[in-house]
Design an enzyme around this catalytic site. Structure first.
Site, short mmCIF file in Angstrom:
data_model
loop_
_atom_site.label_atom_id
_atom_site.label_comp_id
_atom_site.label_asym_id
_atom_site.label_seq_id
_atom_site.Cartn_x
_atom_site.Cartn_y
_atom_site.Cartn_z
N GLU A 39 14.99 56.51 15.64
CA GLU A 39 13.75 56.26 16.38
C GLU A 39 12.96 55.12 15.76
OE1 GLU A 39 12.62 57.19 19.30
OE2 GLU A 39 14.49 58.26 19.55
N HIS A 69 13.30 50.07 24.29
CA HIS A 69 13.45 51.20 23.37
C HIS A 69 14.93 51.55 23.16
CE1 HIS A 69 12.18 55.15 21.60
NE2 HIS A 69 13.37 55.51 22.05
N GLU A 70 15.64 51.72 24.26
CA GLU A 70 17.05 52.11 24.15
C GLU A 70 17.88 50.98 23.54
OE1 GLU A 70 17.57 55.21 24.40
OE2 GLU A 70 15.71 55.70 25.45
#
Ligand code: ZN
Length: 493
Positions: free
Chosen positions: A293, A263-264
């Site tokens: 996001e 995700h990061e």
């Protein structure tokens, strides 16, 4: 005259971006390795730094510079025009706040973060509540200074996702609810697979090895970035050439760190791919939290929860966890990473139930900024909503209202961008599939192809284009939640 003013703007841009760089560095330090004992001095420094920023920005000279550039808007090139536009917006946002209150708020957020960390660890909402109360009170006051028309919560939403209002979100969440809630109910009738093998002990150093391997595969440039751990995984860009991310390792949960890291990394790639020519500038960062996001969720869900991605990467995982994953095959792994079930922790939630976690926070934030709410009532309201939407109730504060850092940092209006990001991601995936054979690319572990597509269609722009423009440029259409709903139905119906 115009040229002189443009030069002045660029000089200002460099100065303000440099101050923000220093503030970001302080934040990075505070949220990673700074000692807890230093919180008072650190918050003092945070306050001073924000005062320096305020005074460098909010003054008559800058005001007349921005006024001049706005009057000559049509003579500016795209980059200068956008820089001026973004600074004007930021100027209007904070200009009416008295400088003491502005820096006091920065101090408060710094202290509040530290208080939250301790409160979460000790499962003690009451020690954090006074900070939360002050933050909400201050934000309401700031909204008053800004003097936007309409609901104050809309002004907060605008900070994170320009163009998105409560009206837009209400409609968006209504559509999601309509399709997700029945799918979630349906989960109870599905046969359960035993996935306990993924909750045994997984050595933290080995988890770290897995994370670094995945970052490489996803094409994170290690020479222009860095990864470490923190209580709550996050990404922080000092510049496009120094992008920091964190993850969190749990000994008994292998999936958590893997998907946090991915995700990061998705966030980080966005920052690393911004047009180099922009330099250190206010346009050299992702344009909105929703678009940001969308990139992290795209990597975390659409790309790496696709079974094709693991054809090449699962053997590597098994090599690192030889004993732990002995007897686990690719099929079971794919079941585990796509297992949907109502749960309490947002960051661990599956794709299907995730938007409900966001809906709960959205409804609470609307409530907080519509009414005078008693802070001590919030944990109960939180738990009630989990029971209503997910059929489960947190047993304690740490897995309830204290789980997320956002409110401690004053980030109200931020959460909806997570759900929007997931929905944008589905639309971007749809567009990407028209240009590249994604399943083959994933099976070949050829993630550079994906990174190049994203750079070309989204990343390179940084903040040069608005979120609405990026959506149009990348997909040829305006945002439509139907892609996300179809994606979820395809996957979970
Ligand atoms: Zn994120």
């Amino acid at each position: 005259m115009l040229n002189k003013q443009i030069k002045k703007l660029n000089k200002l841009d460099e100065k303000l971006s440099s101050i923000k760089y220093m503030q970001a560095l302080l934040e990075w330090d505070g949220e990673t390795i700074a000692s807890k004992g230093g919180v008072n001095e650190r918050s003092l420094v945070a306050g001073e730094a924000s005062e320096i920023f305020f005074n460098s920005f909010i003054n008559d000279e800058v005001k007349s510079l921005l006024d001049y550039l706005n009057e000559h808007k049509n003579e500016l090139n795209e980059i200068t025009k956008r820089k001026a536009e973004l600074y004007t917006k930021e100027y209007e946002k904070i200009a009416k706040i008295p400088v003491e209150e502005y820096s006091e708020y920065a101090k408060l957020c710094s202290k509040s973060y530290a208080a939250w960390e301790v409160a979460k660890e000790n499962n003690d909402f009451s020690s954090f509540a006074p900070y939360l109360e002050k933050i909400i009170k201050t934000l309401k006051k700031f909204m008053g200074y800004r003097g936007n028309e309409g609901h104050p919560y809309n002004a907060l939403l605008e900070d994170y996702e320009p163009g998105v209002t409560m009206e837009v979100l209400d409609e968006f969440f209504d559509k999601l609810k309509e399709s997700i809630v029945p799918l979630v109910k349906n989960l109870q009738n599905k046969p359960k697979t035993d996935l306990s093998v993924f909750n045994q002990k997984f050595d933290l150093d080995k988890q770290d090895k897995v994370s670094k391997h995945l970052m490489d595969i996803l094409t994170f440039d290690q020479k222009r970035g860095y990864m470490t751990t923190s209580a709550h995984p996050f990404t922080l860009n000092l510049s496009r050439n120094d992008v920091r991310i964190t993850t969190h390792y749990y000994e008994n949960d292998l999936l958590s760190s893997i998907f946090s890291t991915i995700h990061e990394t998705g966030h980080a790639l966005y920052e690393q791919h911004i047009n180099e020519e922009f330099g250190l500038s206010n346009i050299t960062t992702g344009v909105s939290m929703g678009i940001h996001e969308s990139q992290s969720r795209l990597y975390e869900n659409n790309l790496t929860r696709n079974s094709k991605f693991w054809e090449n990467n699962f053997p590597k995982l098994k090599e690192i966890f030889k004993e732990e994953l002995d007897g686990v095959d690719l099929e079971l792994w794919n079941k585990a990473i796509n297992n949907a079930k109502p749960s309490l922790i947002r960051t661990e939630a599956d794709e299907l139930t995730y938007p409900l976690h966001i809906l709960i926070r959205y409804e609470l934030e609307k409530e907080i900024f519509s009414n005078d709410i008693d802070i001590n009532e919030l944990p109960k309201l939180w738990a009630d909503k989990y029971e209503e939407y997910l059929g489960i109730r947190p047993e304690n504060f740490s897995e309830g209202i204290l789980q997320d850092v956002h409110w401690a940092d004053g980030l109200f209006g931020y959460f909806p961008s997570y759900a929007l990001g997931s929905a944008y991601a589905a639309q971007f995936e749809n567009a990407m599939r028209k240009d590249i054979d994604l399943d083959t690319v994933l099976a070949n572990n050829d993630m550079q192809v994906v990174a190049d597509w994203l750079t070309d269609h989204i990343h390179k722009y940084g903040s040069l284009k608005t979120p609405v423009e990026i959506m149009k440029l990348a997909t040829g259409e305006k945002f439509d939640a139907k892609y996300f709903i179809e994606y979820l139905e395809r996957k979970f119906a």
